[in-house]
Scaffold this motif. Structure first.
Motif, PDB file in Angstrom:
ATOM      1  N   THR A  74      -4.309  -3.390  -3.725  1.00 13.48           N
ATOM      2  CA  THR A  74      -3.446  -3.821  -2.628  1.00 13.48           C
ATOM      3  C   THR A  74      -4.124  -4.874  -1.773  1.00 13.48           C
ATOM      4  O   THR A  74      -3.499  -5.867  -1.378  1.00 13.48           O
ATOM      5  CB  THR A  74      -3.051  -2.614  -1.760  1.00 13.48           C
ATOM      6  OG1 THR A  74      -2.445  -1.624  -2.576  1.00 13.48           O
ATOM      7  CG2 THR A  74      -2.077  -3.036  -0.675  1.00 13.48           C
TER       8      THR A  74
ATOM      9  N   LEU B  34       2.686   1.742  -3.456  1.00  9.60           N
ATOM     10  CA  LEU B  34       1.773   2.177  -4.515  1.00  9.60           C
ATOM     11  C   LEU B  34       1.206   3.567  -4.228  1.00  9.60           C
ATOM     12  O   LEU B  34       1.021   4.375  -5.146  1.00  9.60           O
ATOM     13  CB  LEU B  34       0.632   1.171  -4.671  1.00  9.60           C
ATOM     14  CG  LEU B  34       1.007  -0.206  -5.218  1.00  9.60           C
ATOM     15  CD1 LEU B  34      -0.207  -1.117  -5.263  1.00  9.60           C
ATOM     16  CD2 LEU B  34       1.624  -0.084  -6.603  1.00  9.60           C
ATOM     17  N   PHE B  35       0.939   3.844  -2.957  1.00  9.27           N
ATOM     18  CA  PHE B  35       0.417   5.163  -2.593  1.00  9.27           C
ATOM     19  C   PHE B  35       1.463   6.249  -2.857  1.00  9.27           C
ATOM     20  O   PHE B  35       1.126   7.349  -3.316  1.00  9.27           O
ATOM     21  CB  PHE B  35       0.019   5.177  -1.120  1.00  9.27           C
ATOM     22  CG  PHE B  35      -0.594   6.478  -0.671  1.00  9.27           C
ATOM     23  CD1 PHE B  35      -1.899   6.782  -0.998  1.00  9.27           C
ATOM     24  CD2 PHE B  35       0.147   7.382   0.067  1.00  9.27           C
ATOM     25  CE1 PHE B  35      -2.466   7.984  -0.594  1.00  9.27           C
ATOM     26  CE2 PHE B  35      -0.407   8.584   0.466  1.00  9.27           C
ATOM     27  CZ  PHE B  35      -1.720   8.882   0.143  1.00  9.27           C
TER      28      PHE B  35
ATOM     29  N   ILE C  83      -6.688  12.935  -2.890  1.00  6.87           N
ATOM     30  CA  ILE C  83      -6.418  11.656  -2.217  1.00  6.87           C
ATOM     31  C   ILE C  83      -7.527  10.621  -2.430  1.00  6.87           C
ATOM     32  O   ILE C  83      -7.231   9.449  -2.689  1.00  6.87           O
ATOM     33  CB  ILE C  83      -6.155  11.887  -0.712  1.00  6.87           C
ATOM     34  CG1 ILE C  83      -4.727  12.408  -0.524  1.00  6.87           C
ATOM     35  CG2 ILE C  83      -6.341  10.604   0.088  1.00  6.87           C
ATOM     36  CD1 ILE C  83      -4.337  12.635   0.913  1.00  6.87           C
TER      37      ILE C  83
ATOM     38  N   SER D  62       1.587   6.765  -6.698  1.00  7.67           N
ATOM     39  CA  SER D  62       0.401   7.492  -7.168  1.00  7.67           C
ATOM     40  C   SER D  62       0.405   8.930  -6.675  1.00  7.67           C
ATOM     41  O   SER D  62      -0.111   9.817  -7.363  1.00  7.67           O
ATOM     42  CB  SER D  62      -0.871   6.777  -6.697  1.00  7.67           C
ATOM     43  OG  SER D  62      -0.916   6.699  -5.283  1.00  7.67           O
ATOM     44  N   SER D  63       0.997   9.190  -5.512  1.00  9.60           N
ATOM     45  CA  SER D  63       1.079  10.553  -4.997  1.00  9.60           C
ATOM     46  C   SER D  63       2.005  11.402  -5.855  1.00  9.60           C
ATOM     47  O   SER D  63       1.733  12.584  -6.107  1.00  9.60           O
ATOM     48  CB  SER D  63       1.573  10.546  -3.547  1.00  9.60           C
ATOM     49  OG  SER D  63       0.643   9.914  -2.695  1.00  9.60           O
TER      50      SER D  63
ATOM     51  N   ASN E 261      -7.180   9.163  -5.724  1.00  9.13           N
ATOM     52  CA  ASN E 261      -5.832   8.615  -5.805  1.00  9.13           C
ATOM     53  C   ASN E 261      -5.717   7.301  -5.049  1.00  9.13           C
ATOM     54  O   ASN E 261      -4.967   6.400  -5.433  1.00  9.13           O
ATOM     55  CB  ASN E 261      -4.836   9.643  -5.247  1.00  9.13           C
ATOM     56  CG  ASN E 261      -3.407   9.307  -5.576  1.00  9.13           C
ATOM     57  OD1 ASN E 261      -3.099   9.000  -6.712  1.00  9.13           O
ATOM     58  ND2 ASN E 261      -2.544   9.362  -4.595  1.00  9.13           N
ATOM     59  N   THR E 262      -6.464   7.172  -3.951  1.00  6.45           N
ATOM     60  CA  THR E 262      -6.363   6.006  -3.069  1.00  6.45           C
ATOM     61  C   THR E 262      -7.299   4.891  -3.490  1.00  6.45           C
ATOM     62  O   THR E 262      -7.096   3.731  -3.119  1.00  6.45           O
ATOM     63  CB  THR E 262      -6.660   6.418  -1.613  1.00  6.45           C
ATOM     64  OG1 THR E 262      -5.887   7.572  -1.281  1.00  6.45           O
ATOM     65  CG2 THR E 262      -6.334   5.320  -0.632  1.00  6.45           C
TER      66      THR E 262
ATOM     67  N   PHE F  19       0.828  -1.207   0.000  1.00  8.95           N
ATOM     68  CA  PHE F  19       0.000   0.000   0.000  1.00  8.95           C
ATOM     69  C   PHE F  19       0.862   1.255   0.000  1.00  8.95           C
ATOM     70  O   PHE F  19       0.620   2.184  -0.783  1.00  8.95           O
ATOM     71  CB  PHE F  19      -0.921  -0.002   1.221  1.00  8.95           C
ATOM     72  CG  PHE F  19      -1.729   1.257   1.357  1.00  8.95           C
ATOM     73  CD1 PHE F  19      -2.860   1.459   0.585  1.00  8.95           C
ATOM     74  CD2 PHE F  19      -1.342   2.247   2.240  1.00  8.95           C
ATOM     75  CE1 PHE F  19      -3.610   2.622   0.697  1.00  8.95           C
ATOM     76  CE2 PHE F  19      -2.075   3.424   2.351  1.00  8.95           C
ATOM     77  CZ  PHE F  19      -3.211   3.612   1.579  1.00  8.95           C
ATOM     78  N   PHE F  20       1.862   1.301   0.880  1.00  6.18           N
ATOM     79  CA  PHE F  20       2.670   2.511   0.990  1.00  6.18           C
ATOM     80  C   PHE F  20       3.499   2.749  -0.274  1.00  6.18           C
ATOM     81  O   PHE F  20       3.683   3.903  -0.690  1.00  6.18           O
ATOM     82  CB  PHE F  20       3.571   2.431   2.217  1.00  6.18           C
ATOM     83  CG  PHE F  20       2.829   2.600   3.512  1.00  6.18           C
ATOM     84  CD1 PHE F  20       2.084   3.743   3.758  1.00  6.18           C
ATOM     85  CD2 PHE F  20       2.858   1.605   4.479  1.00  6.18           C
ATOM     86  CE1 PHE F  20       1.388   3.903   4.940  1.00  6.18           C
ATOM     87  CE2 PHE F  20       2.164   1.757   5.668  1.00  6.18           C
ATOM     88  CZ  PHE F  20       1.426   2.906   5.908  1.00  6.18           C
TER      89      PHE F  20
ATOM     90  N   VAL G 126      -5.713   2.072  -5.462  1.00  8.12           N
ATOM     91  CA  VAL G 126      -4.608   1.533  -4.666  1.00  8.12           C
ATOM     92  C   VAL G 126      -5.126   0.564  -3.604  1.00  8.12           C
ATOM     93  O   VAL G 126      -4.589  -0.530  -3.414  1.00  8.12           O
ATOM     94  CB  VAL G 126      -3.808   2.680  -4.009  1.00  8.12           C
ATOM     95  CG1 VAL G 126      -2.772   2.118  -3.039  1.00  8.12           C
ATOM     96  CG2 VAL G 126      -3.124   3.517  -5.072  1.00  8.12           C
ATOM     97  N   VAL G 127      -6.190   0.951  -2.906  1.00 11.18           N
ATOM     98  CA  VAL G 127      -6.760   0.087  -1.865  1.00 11.18           C
ATOM     99  C   VAL G 127      -7.307  -1.202  -2.469  1.00 11.18           C
ATOM    100  O   VAL G 127      -7.079  -2.304  -1.936  1.00 11.18           O
ATOM    101  CB  VAL G 127      -7.867   0.841  -1.099  1.00 11.18           C
ATOM    102  CG1 VAL G 127      -8.601  -0.104  -0.152  1.00 11.18           C
ATOM    103  CG2 VAL G 127      -7.278   2.005  -0.311  1.00 11.18           C
TER     104      VAL G 127
END
Length: 339
Positions: A67, A22-23, A56, A26-27, A59-60, A19-20, A63-64
């Motif tokens: 992940t 990919l986050f 966010i 993407s950030s 963006n998230t 998660f961190f 990812v969530v």
């Protein structure tokens, strides 16, 4: 309780690192998009942080979903190839017990994704638009000397030099879709004023060329004012129901958004059987291809969702049901049958 603890710990060990990473990626992409969209507008660090926070939810969202799906398969696969899953099966634990542990977690993640996609993302996008409109009305546009492609409304602007609030050697070209009505302005000096949402370009000592079909007019001027009205969306009302109901009132673009949000939000829940099918393996007979399973199946679902939503948005709403049925069939034939 022991099985639940092992499964949750194994999934957590996979989820948070993925998660961190990919986050973070993407950030970076989000910040680059913000920098391009706000080019030519003066923004402080605080403003950039606020725009980042608005981005966010969208963006998230993906990812969530990705992940969680990956972490569940890789977590169960780790237990399988460490032979811990075989120990649990030997003690009388069945695939149904694993489903009972994963099902509430899948429902929770899908609920969170629904909130992100159907509530938070539309609101954050509207807040983003309102904020940009507010900043455009509040501050002046900053042109950089020597840069090409700078835009003010329908005009492309180039300046040779800048000293304080005065620009030197200005060239303006109308960025019109109708090529029969091109306009071209040259001025020695000029400055930009923002008067309550109306941008005024005060130009001094120059020439203006106006084309209308086959006619070209030239005007010499000592002073010219070019005005550009900024669209004001500040204070606009935004209703989630009205936003999404347009998808069922003939708005094809909105229906595409709805189908993509719907299918992606349900992805963790309808993939519960695929999680067991790819994650539960016997290390004596199967090689560990968990990463290939994650990439292949995840890409297949998202790619199918995208293609269907862009071409047959209404039909794409059936994809989660088809995915759930196929996963259940594979689970029943290859997992439930032997474990």
């Amino acid at each position: 309780m022991l099985l639940r603890r092992y499964i949750m710990r194994s999934i957590g060990e996979m989820f948070f690192p993925f998660f961190f990473v990919l986050f973070f990626i993407s950030s970076i992409i989000l910040l680059l998009n913000i920098a391009m969209l706000t080019n030519g507008v003066n923004l402080s660090i605080k403003d950039l942080i606020l725009l980042y926070l608005y981005g966010i939810p969208a963006n998230t969202f993906f990812v969530v979903a990705l992940t969680f799906y990956s972490a569940c398969i890789l977590g169960l696969s780790k237990l399988s190839y460490d032979s811990e899953m075989l120990v649990f099966f030997s003690l009388g634990v069945g695939p149904k017990d694993i489903i009972k542990i994963l099902l509430p977690l899948c429902i929770l993640v899908s609920f969170v994704l629904f909130m992100f996609s159907f509530v938070m993302t539309p609101n954050s996008k509207q807040a983003y638009k309102d904020f940009i409109a507010f900043k455009k009305n509040e501050i002046s546009v900053d042109l950089k000397a020597g840069d090409f492609g700078q835009k003010i409304g329908d005009w492309l602007v180039y300046v040779d030099d800048k000293k304080k609030n005065m620009y030197y050697g200005l060239v303006l070209y109308s960025n019109s879709t109708d090529q029969s009505k091109d306009n071209f302005i040259i001025a020695k000096t000029g400055k930009i004023l923002n008067k309550k949402g109306i941008l005024e370009l005060l130009l001094y000592d120059g020439e203006a060329y106006f084309k209308d079909n086959d006619y070209l007019q030239k005007i010499d001027f000592k002073e010219m004012i070019v005005r550009n009205f900024i669209v004001n969306s500040i204070g606009s009302t935004h209703n989630i129901y009205n936003y999404w109901i347009e998808a069922f009132r003939g708005d094809l673009k909105q229906l595409k958004r709805f189908s993509q949000s719907f299918c992606t939000s349900l992805f963790p829940l309808v993939s519960i059987f695929f999680i067991l099918f790819f994650g539960v393996k016997n290390p004596r007979f199967h090689k560990n291809y968990a990463y290939f399973y994650v990439l292949g199946s995840g890409s297949l679902y998202l790619l199918s969702m995208y293609i269907l939503s862009m071409n047959f948005p209404a039909l794409s709403l059936l994809l989660p049901i088809i995915w759930l049925f196929v996963g259940w069939y594979l689970y029943k034939k290859y997992i439930k049958r032997f474990y």
